[in-house]
Design an enzyme around this catalytic site. Sequence first.
Site, PDB file in Angstrom:
ATOM      1  N   SER A  76      10.396 -42.907  45.178  1.00 25.53           N
ATOM      2  CA  SER A  76      11.678 -41.528  45.087  1.00 25.53           C
ATOM      3  C   SER A  76      11.678 -41.260  46.543  1.00 25.53           C
ATOM      4  O   SER A  76      10.779 -41.150  47.359  1.00 25.53           O
ATOM      5  CB  SER A  76      11.136 -40.688  44.109  1.00 25.53           C
ATOM      6  N   TYR A 134       4.138 -35.562  42.293  1.00 20.31           N
ATOM      7  CA  TYR A 134       5.267 -36.556  41.842  1.00 20.31           C
ATOM      8  C   TYR A 134       5.286 -37.405  43.138  1.00 20.31           C
ATOM      9  O   TYR A 134       5.375 -38.807  43.257  1.00 20.31           O
ATOM     10  CB  TYR A 134       6.428 -36.023  41.645  1.00 20.31           C
ATOM     11  N   LYS A 167       4.592 -41.411  43.657  1.00 20.92           N
ATOM     12  CA  LYS A 167       5.612 -42.140  44.105  1.00 20.92           C
ATOM     13  C   LYS A 167       5.474 -42.979  45.647  1.00 20.92           C
ATOM     14  O   LYS A 167       5.944 -44.157  45.641  1.00 20.92           O
ATOM     15  CB  LYS A 167       6.929 -41.267  44.388  1.00 20.92           C
TER      16      LYS A 167
END
Length: 306
Positions: free
Chosen positions: A152, A165, A169
């Site tokens: 991401s 997150y 990622k």
Amino acid sequence: MTIRYDGKVAIVTGAGQGLGRCHALELAARGARVVINDLGGAADGTGGSSEAALAVVAEIEAAGGEAIANGANVAKYDEVEAMVKQTMDQWGRVDILVNNAGILRDKSFAKGSLDDFKMVLDVHLMGSINCIKACWDIMRAQEYGRIVVTTSSSGLYGNFGQTNYGAAKMGVVGAMNTLVQEGAKYNIKVNALAPTAATRMTEGLMPQEALDLLVPEKVTPAVLYLVSEDAPTRTILCAGAGGYSVTRMIETEGIYLPEGEQTPEAIAANWDAITDPSGEKALQAGGEQGFKFVAKAAQALGIGAE
């Protein structure tokens, strides 16, 4: 030439809705037999239901394709092993693995809990590792494998409120870099997708006009390419709203500082030269960095010179 997957078996995690559903439908439309894995939980990872996965299977079957549903939690290796066993019992091989399952627990680092941080890592990073591990020996034995991890822009570049997150990622990119090396002689290619799409995980983050452009269907072509027979490997392919680009990790050429000048003050004084972009490269393995620095030092010290 049309890219197809006839005779290939694909596992797509988080395939009950959003990007995963779109990936699975298109793989099936192009001939793949597909395992629709979905825990069926909420966006934050709570709950569970097989309803969404079964609905995608029904869509694929209605279009003449083959698919089975699986509700494994990718964060639990025993459930992932059982999913891969189900796939092997059904079709006898696993050619394609698309690691798409994910959750969000967005909060600023100051306010977020370590439990939330760990859960996000467990699903995104360890979930990908669990699935790859369960398929790895199968792909090695059949000398064919196409694996996609989902990274991401939040991991590649950062995004406020997504430390957990973002860490996960970037973690999958690090895994990709080494898996590419270990899988090369077995014809296993590993790539990363960096998608921008309007899914339940991005609702409320952008105006509706932007969300209307960011449909999952515009991301899926990138996945289809990355799991094709002639796919590249070790590539971070970004996709969204019909746009496609590649992210590369670049290292500057750098400099050598002589003995006696290897100090923080000398680094500060030579910062422009250290960060000079001319001659920068995308290194292909960790050892290249070490060789570069040793070569610079050897040249400066006259080691190995005749």
